[in-house]
Design a protein around this motif. Structure first.
Motif, mmCIF file in Angstrom:
data_model
loop_
_atom_site.group_PDB
_atom_site.id
_atom_site.type_symbol
_atom_site.label_atom_id
_atom_site.label_comp_id
_atom_site.label_asym_id
_atom_site.label_seq_id
_atom_site.Cartn_x
_atom_site.Cartn_y
_atom_site.Cartn_z
ATOM 1 N N UNK A 137 -6.830 4.524 -11.025
ATOM 2 C CA UNK A 137 -5.512 3.956 -10.737
ATOM 3 C C UNK A 137 -4.696 4.997 -9.977
ATOM 4 N N UNK A 138 -4.273 4.672 -8.769
ATOM 5 C CA UNK A 138 -3.646 5.685 -7.935
ATOM 6 C C UNK A 138 -3.007 5.011 -6.737
ATOM 7 N N UNK A 139 -1.697 5.150 -6.586
ATOM 8 C CA UNK A 139 -1.044 4.543 -5.418
ATOM 9 C C UNK A 139 -0.354 5.597 -4.550
ATOM 10 N N UNK A 140 -0.746 6.868 -4.700
ATOM 11 C CA UNK A 140 -0.083 7.922 -3.930
ATOM 12 C C UNK A 140 -0.621 7.963 -2.498
ATOM 13 N N UNK A 141 0.235 7.716 -1.538
ATOM 14 C CA UNK A 141 -0.161 7.787 -0.130
ATOM 15 C C UNK A 141 -0.901 6.538 0.323
#
Lengths: 490, 426
Positions: B187-191
């Motif tokens: 889970x990762x929405x950075x950039x």
């Protein structure tokens, strides 16, 4: 007339009035002020103009006009975002998509729906409920947050552990580029020829253009849903249970954890039946075919017991289950009962490092002399530490902000991420160099420029700029992941 | 026609078609991969990337010039190769290491040239796998090759495509810049999620060197059901199946029957089989339980026999019958056609044999018109080179083509990676 003089050219204002009509343009400062912040209220800016388009043509017209006058624009959905992604530009036009709320097409046979960006997340599931279908991503704000905002933020929710995030459910978008051009990215059918620009667009936080229609994938409701709440003496032993469940090969629909402080807040707000004396509560939900769901559920109960659960409550009645989720989803709002102010953090860590990370957060909190309540999506390591403070006490706001940032950057040092679902926005742009190297960010900036060569679309969000974050010296600096021991330099 | 084994050699005809290959680089790590790209840039050559070499024929033939602008009208049609830059081939098969597997997090980081079968074998002792099952296409496929081509097999229906399972990537761009996107957590929405940009880009944007992937548990039990059905009745059964609570991981139709795979806990599979049988009965169809070993042949059928032309049509799942009808109407006496469909996904592979290039092109052209009228699209994958004299393998690009060209220019400004091989002459 715009009363904060010369923020935008007068010609632009009259052009927008022509395009949008009297209902569609807000010029009065007092009315514009309504839009000065999104869900992250610490950041405020009054937009020079607020546009309320009702069609793709109007959005395109507004963006064309802004391009002609070189004026920045910021798209906004329901304004529930928690990273300041919809923070207005004081010299720019805020494009509010909330009047575009038509459901354009429902294809029950192929389990697809096409909606305008202002349609709320919950309205999508509601529209297809009679067909036993639903839209899987379920952010806590789903009753009010809009699909356009979900696309911008790549929103998640409690159930994305099994079903994925917005990016896994968006098939295609109608996109208005910053120059006003309308293009279709992705399609209702799979794998249209070319680059997967839809994949880049989802989660781009309104920096690549404005989405005016979205085609979503729908899912068939699972046959069976089983939910339990297990109490533990502390978050570490609840974490052990999560690891045991995953190691057993079970993929739950959701695994949520709350620590004692969070339980107290939820319980006083929603009375969902959590035990306020428990050190931690784990909500585990399984869904799928009935017999298999039952078999896995029995296994999960046993694993929770083996991991030291002090009590297990099975919430099998629909109203019981609804209460549990209502309690969990009200967690942020409930913090108001514990402290006058709070900040929500959104870091991600590898699930296996949960215990270590919570211990470090507790140390950081003690050093800052502040309380931190922990609510998280434990299955995928997405932490939502809530930093509690009282802004009326001198210096406490600054300490709380510093603690919150330190927690996000702590997650990165564990090999995790600055954000699991709330986005980078205005809030974390300056932390991006903690997670990405200068080259990584430069390439993202090049991709951004391919969509928005003038840099007018939601400027100063997502990517750090010297103006925003101060200059950094050139020369080689180790990649943040290198320092964390996650990667090696070639 | 070249045989498959030749096509998998160091300088395969498909890869080199029209290209003057001056160097073949075989890097074994990120530093070497970066050097190979930088060296190619200094030497002024184009860069063609190969992994297992099983999908090189999916490219369009190269065009001259360093960008469509210089090459004149950007029709994307194969044309003469005048003004052609010489090429460096980067063979990724030396990038063959599993860098890290974290069973507790269900993630792994691999070098892009690692063989998929060897990766699966390394993950299996932990009871995990990378949930993709693409065809081997007569050779050996690499993880990076499957990713770059966005290839998939029957179980994409249950697990999503490789695009949905890659959570981080390391890619070398033409100027030697190393781009890391995503990360090591699911889970990762950075950039920006540039993983999606590289996926399916067929080596036209950069050299993917490492991938971090999400893993799934190996299923406890599987069952396979075969249901004889013509395309039209298969089509209506499939939409009813999608509407039912019966969860499947693969829903295929091949020639004369649906083949469906169920996965899960041993405890519940029989109940699902009963539900499936009831649903089939309502459609007057007769399901039979068959052995799981039918799957390799079904999967490989999508790639066709060596020398065959393979046409990929994408439609809505409900349109299988219409695609089958359109294909039957298009096929003449000279060209024989078989259809293999990922019926639950609406992805259909038509395998054409016999007839000359112009006859095959006519069949494909008719099919393309019909599928486009349904709102879908048709691309040609493996094919004899002469076919491109009659037909653009990519078809007419959509409204985002100029945006795609802007992205290409932003990422690969000198048009160094496989110029002219992608849609719209990219």
């Amino acid at each position: 007339m715009v009363d904060d003089a010369d923020a935008v050219p007068t010609e632009l204002q009259s052009e927008l009035a022509e395009i949008l009509g009297p209902e569609g343009l807000i010029t009065e400062r007092s009315q514009r002020r309504t839009y000065e912040s999104d869900g992250l209220t610490a950041y405020r800016a009054v937009p020079a103009l607020v546009a309320l388009p009702v069609s793709t043509e109007q959005v395109s017209g507004v963006m064309r006009a802004c391009a002609r006058h070189g004026v920045p624009l910021v798209p906004r959905g329901a304004g529930t975002g928690l990273s300041g992604g919809a923070l207005p530009h004081p010299d720019g036009v805020l494009i509010v998509l909330s009047r575009m709320r038509r459901i354009v097409d429902v294809d029950v046979l192929n389990q697809r729906i096409t909606v305008e960006p202002g349609v709320t997340n919950a309205a999508v599931s509601r529209a297809v409920a009679p067909h036993q279908l639903y839209y899987a991503p379920d952010p806590s704000s789903q009753i009010v947050c809009s699909i356009g905002g979900n696309v911008a933020e790549n929103s998640g929710g409690a159930h994305c552990l099994k079903y994925g995030f917005t990016t896994h459910h968006v098939l295609g978008c109608e996109l208005v580029l910053p120059d006003g051009q309308v293009v279709q990215v992705g399609a209702a059918t799979l794998d249209p020829p070319g680059y997967d620009l839809r994949g880049v667009l989802v989660g781009s936080e309104g920096t690549l253009g404005v989405v005016t229609q979205v085609t979503l994938r729908l899912l068939r409701r699972p046959e069976s849903v089983r939910t339990l709440v297990a109490d533990f003496t502390d978050p570490a032993s609840a974490g052990t249970a999560v690891s045991a469940i995953v190691a057993a090969g079970v993929v739950p629909a959701a695994v949520e954890m709350m620590d004692n402080l969070a339980i107290q807040a939820c319980e006083s707000d929603a009375a969902a039946g959590f035990d306020v004396n428990a050190g931690a509560a784990l909500i585990v939900e399984l869904d799928g075919p009935e017999a298999e769901c039952d078999a896995s559920f029995a296994e999960v109960v046993a694993l929770c017991q083996e991991s030291g659960a002090t009590a297990i409550r099975i919430a099998d009645q629909p109203d019981e289950r609804a209460r549990v989720w209502q309690g969990r989803k009200a967690a942020f709002a409930a913090m108001g009962r514990l402290a006058p102010d709070y900040l929500v953090q959104d870091g991600v860590i590898p699930r296996t490092r949960l215990g270590e990370c919570l211990a470090r957060i507790a140390e950081l909190a003690a050093d800052a002399e502040l309380r931190v309540a922990n609510v998280f999506h434990a299955g995928d390591g997405n932490l939502h530490p809530l930093v509690l403070f009282d802004s009326s006490r001198p210096g406490e706001t600054e300490r709380a902000e510093a603690l919150s940032t330190a927690i996000a950057e702590l997650c990165v040092s564990f090999g995790g991420s600055l954000s699991g679902e709330h986005g980078i926005g205005a809030d974390k742009a300056c932390s991006m160099p903690k997670m990405f190297g200068a080259e990584d960010l430069a390439i993202m900036d090049r991709v951004r420029a391919a969509f928005d060569p003038d840099g007018r679309c939601n400027p100063d969000k997502v990517l750090p700029t010297p103006r925003l974050c101060g200059e950094r010296p050139g020369r080689y600096r180790p990649h943040p992941l290198e320092t964390a021991g996650v990667i090696e330099r070639w | 026609m070249p045989s498959r084994s030749e096509a998998a050699g160091p300088n395969p005809p498909d890869l080199a078609a029209g290209a003057d290959v001056v160097t073949v680089a075989r890097p074994t790590d990120l530093a070497g991969a970066r050097d190979a790209v930088v060296t190619a840039g200094t030497a002024g050559t184009s860069v063609l990337i190969r992994g297992g070499g099983t999908k090189l024929g999916w490219w369009a033939r190269p065009r001259g010039g360093s960008s469509p602008v210089e090459a004149g009208p950007s029709s994307g049609r194969a044309s003469s190769v005048d003004n052609q830059r010489p090429s460096t081939v980067i063979d990724t098969r030396g990038l063959d290491q599993l860098i890290h597997h974290e069973p507790g997090d269900m993630t792994a980081t691999v070098q892009a040239g690692m063989r998929l079968d060897l990766l699966q074998a390394a993950l299996a002792p932990a009871g995990q796998w990378l949930a993709i099952d693409p065809p081997r296409r007569g050779g050996v496929v690499t993880v990076g090759g499957v990713f770059a081509a966005n290839d998939a097999g029957p179980r994409r229906f249950g697990y999503g495509g490789v695009r949905d399972l890659v959570i981080g990537s390391t890619t070398v761009l033409a100027d030697g810049a190393v781009s890391r996107s995503g990360g090591t957590v699911i889970k990762n929405v950075a950039g920006y999620d540039l993983n999606k940009l590289w996926c399916g880009s067929l080596g036209t944007l950069g050299l993917v060197v490492e991938l971090t992937v999400r893993l799934h548990p190996l299923p406890e039990a599987t069952k396979t059901v075969r249901i004889p059905a013509a395309a039209a009745s298969a089509s209506s059964f499939v939409t009813d199946l999608l509407a039912s609570p019966v969860e499947c991981v693969a829903v295929e139709w091949s020639g004369d029957a649906l083949v469906i795979q169920l996965e899960g806990r041993a405890a519940g599979l029989d109940a699902r089989l009963d539900q499936l049988a009831r649903l089939a009965g309502e459609h007057g169809l007769e399901p039979e339980l068959v052995d799981d070993d039918v799957w390799p042949a079904l999967r490989e059928a999508h790639g066709g026999a060596p020398g065959a032309t393979v046409v990929r049509a994408s439609t809505l799942p409900s349109q299988l019958g219409a695609v089958s009808d359109a294909l039957a109407a298009a096929a003449g006496t000279d060209v024989s056609v078989t259809l293999h469909s990922h019926a639950g996904l609406g992805l259909h592979d038509a395998v054409l044999t016999g007839g000359d290039a112009s006859t095959q092109a006519a069949v494909i052209g008719t099919l393309r018109t019909a599928v486009e009228a349904l709102g879908g699209h048709v691309v040609v994958r493996d094919r004899p080179p002469e076919l491109d004299d009659h037909l653009d393998p990519w078809g007419v690009p959509g409204s985002a083509i100029e945006l795609m060209r802007s992205v290409k220019r932003a990422v690969d400004p000198e048009w160094r990676f496989a110029p002219g091989r992608f849609v719209g002459g990219i």
